[in-house]
Design an enzyme around this catalytic site. Structure first.
Site, PDB file in Angstrom:
ATOM      1  N   HIS A 157     -17.964 -19.563  17.600  1.00  0.00           N
ATOM      2  CA  HIS A 157     -17.401 -20.875  17.247  1.00  0.00           C
ATOM      3  C   HIS A 157     -17.254 -21.797  18.462  1.00  0.00           C
ATOM      4  O   HIS A 157     -16.969 -22.991  18.295  1.00  0.00           O
ATOM      5  CB  HIS A 157     -16.034 -20.718  16.585  1.00  0.00           C
ATOM      6  CG  HIS A 157     -16.084 -20.058  15.242  1.00  0.00           C
ATOM      7  ND1 HIS A 157     -16.885 -20.498  14.215  1.00  0.00           N
ATOM      8  CD2 HIS A 157     -15.418 -18.960  14.759  1.00  0.00           C
ATOM      9  CE1 HIS A 157     -16.723 -19.723  13.160  1.00  0.00           C
ATOM     10  NE2 HIS A 157     -15.838 -18.781  13.463  1.00  0.00           N
ATOM     11  N   HIS A 203     -18.392 -16.178   8.931  1.00  0.00           N
ATOM     12  CA  HIS A 203     -18.173 -17.588   9.236  1.00  0.00           C
ATOM     13  C   HIS A 203     -19.354 -18.154  10.028  1.00  0.00           C
ATOM     14  O   HIS A 203     -19.901 -17.485  10.898  1.00  0.00           O
ATOM     15  CB  HIS A 203     -16.878 -17.756  10.040  1.00  0.00           C
ATOM     16  CG  HIS A 203     -15.679 -17.204   9.346  1.00  0.00           C
ATOM     17  ND1 HIS A 203     -15.209 -15.930   9.593  1.00  0.00           N
ATOM     18  CD2 HIS A 203     -14.875 -17.739   8.398  1.00  0.00           C
ATOM     19  CE1 HIS A 203     -14.147 -15.708   8.824  1.00  0.00           C
ATOM     20  NE2 HIS A 203     -13.927 -16.774   8.093  1.00  0.00           N
ATOM     21  N   ASP A 224     -22.057 -12.900  11.010  1.00  0.00           N
ATOM     22  CA  ASP A 224     -20.623 -13.062  10.753  1.00  0.00           C
ATOM     23  C   ASP A 224     -20.421 -13.840   9.452  1.00  0.00           C
ATOM     24  O   ASP A 224     -21.226 -14.706   9.092  1.00  0.00           O
ATOM     25  CB  ASP A 224     -20.016 -13.827  11.939  1.00  0.00           C
ATOM     26  CG  ASP A 224     -18.505 -13.837  11.941  1.00  0.00           C
ATOM     27  OD1 ASP A 224     -17.908 -14.564  11.119  1.00  0.00           O
ATOM     28  OD2 ASP A 224     -17.902 -13.149  12.780  1.00  0.00           O
ATOM     29  N   ASP A 245     -17.208  -9.161   9.360  1.00  0.00           N
ATOM     30  CA  ASP A 245     -16.210  -9.640   8.407  1.00  0.00           C
ATOM     31  C   ASP A 245     -16.809 -10.023   7.059  1.00  0.00           C
ATOM     32  O   ASP A 245     -16.092 -10.535   6.190  1.00  0.00           O
ATOM     33  CB  ASP A 245     -15.394 -10.801   8.984  1.00  0.00           C
ATOM     34  CG  ASP A 245     -16.247 -11.878   9.608  1.00  0.00           C
ATOM     35  OD1 ASP A 245     -17.485 -11.716   9.679  1.00  0.00           O
ATOM     36  OD2 ASP A 245     -15.685 -12.900  10.051  1.00  0.00           O
TER      37      ASP A 245
END
Length: 344
Positions: A160, A198, A196, A285
């Protein structure tokens, strides 16, 4: 498979995260590393080695110097103001405000450099981020030198983190730093595959106008999932980078059958692009019981992921991203690695 790990990743132990209108104990915590490391040792994956120290030069190859300087001094500057809690942004240069003037006050600088209010800066944050990028650089250096797959047990995660923003628990973009390091050592084109849950918004931003890195991300649809404002399928790169950014947004509840079809397409894109090295942003995740995600992958599905990645036949470096402190984080991360090795 060699694993790189440093105890210094545990120097960051934030106490506060904004979640659901409350300040809660962060989901991203040192125990994540302990669970993965324990599983690495339990299955006998291979040697666990301390990373080399690389300094800031590789960081500055992808991150803005002013941003790096901010991270280095933020905690001290925050304390100098007499603040009692952890450093959390609460004001941003939103659409109606200017973003070309960086404030002098620490509150303003936090807002300038923070992507979101979920991530506090606390004592040890900069030191842990430095250790995490050293792990990534050591892992990719080993792969480049030996051709062998390698696992970087990175914490904090990185995907991120944009060139000049932190958020989503990320400060330095470990995968981007590793990819750039490989390019600087003669690799012609690198694939960064982000699995991931996200979207890896920071990695996308760093390489969006470049054709020497193919970025592919499988993630929750930003219409309903963090980081909300990036990760749509129509984001395909700009200028020289057109066609070298590939997003696969998927609905909450997605299970392995649909997820793996997106994976197969991403792998085909990597083959077609002639990539010479694979860097995997290994977030686990997407697991069905992860506390802050919404896909339905099982532990066995992560083994299958590893086998499919091995099918590319590329030198591969795995870098830990998300996947939170549930017991299965170690099982799932290591399942990818053992699945990969078994298929090689």
């Amino acid at each position: 498979m060699l694993t790189f790990h440093s105890d210094d990743t545990g120097l960051r132990r934030a106490r506060t995260e904004l979640d659901g209108g409350e300040l809660v104990t962060p989901y991203e915590c040192p125990e994540r590393v302990e669970l993965v490391l324990g599983r690495v040792r339990e299955v006998g994956l291979g040697e666990v080695r301390a990373p080399e120290t690389f300094g800031l030069e590789p960081v500055l190859a992808v991150h803005d110097r002013g941003y790096v300087d901010f991270l280095a001094t933020c905690w001290d500057d925050w304390q100098a103001e007499g603040k009692r809690g952890e450093a959390i942004a609460w004001m941003w240069p939103t659409r109606t405000l200017r973003d070309d003037r960086i404030p002098e006050h620490i509150d303003g600088r936090l807002g300038h450099y923070a992507m979101s209010a979920d991530t506090a800066i606390c004592e040890g944050t900069f030191e842990a981020a430095m250790a995490s990028k050293d792990i990534a650089l050591s892992a990719v250096s080993h792969t480049l030198a030996s051709g062998e797959p390698c696992f970087g047990l990175c914490r904090p995660p990185g995907h991120h983190a944009a060139s000049d923003q932190f958020g989503g628990y990320c400060f330095f973009n470990n995968a981007a730093i590793a990819a750039q390091h490989a390019l600087d050592r003669g690799v012609g084109r690198v694939a960064v595959l982000d699995v991931d849950f996200h979207h890896g918004n920071g990695t996308q931003q760093i390489f969006y106008e470049r054709d020497d890195v193919l970025f592919a991300s499988l993630h929750g649809d930003p219409r309903t999932c963090f980081p909300y404002f990036l990760g749509h399928a129509d984001e395909t790169g700009r200028g020289r980078g057109e066609g070298f950014n590939v997003n696969y947004p998927m609905a909450p509840g997605t299970a392995f059958d649909a997820w793996s079809r997106a994976l197969d397409d991403a792998l085909a894109r990597i083959r077609e692009a002639g990539c010479e090295l694979l860097v995997v942003s290994l977030g686990v995740d997407a697991f069905e019981h992860d506390p802050i995600s919404a896909f339905k992958l099982t532990s066995d599905d992560f083994t299958a992921l590893g086998r499919r990645l091995a099918g590319l036949g590329l030198p591969t470096t795995f870098l830990l991203e998300g996947g939170y402190a549930v017991e299965e984080i170690g099982i799932n991360a290591v399942n990818v690695l053992t699945g990969f090795e078994a298929a090689c």
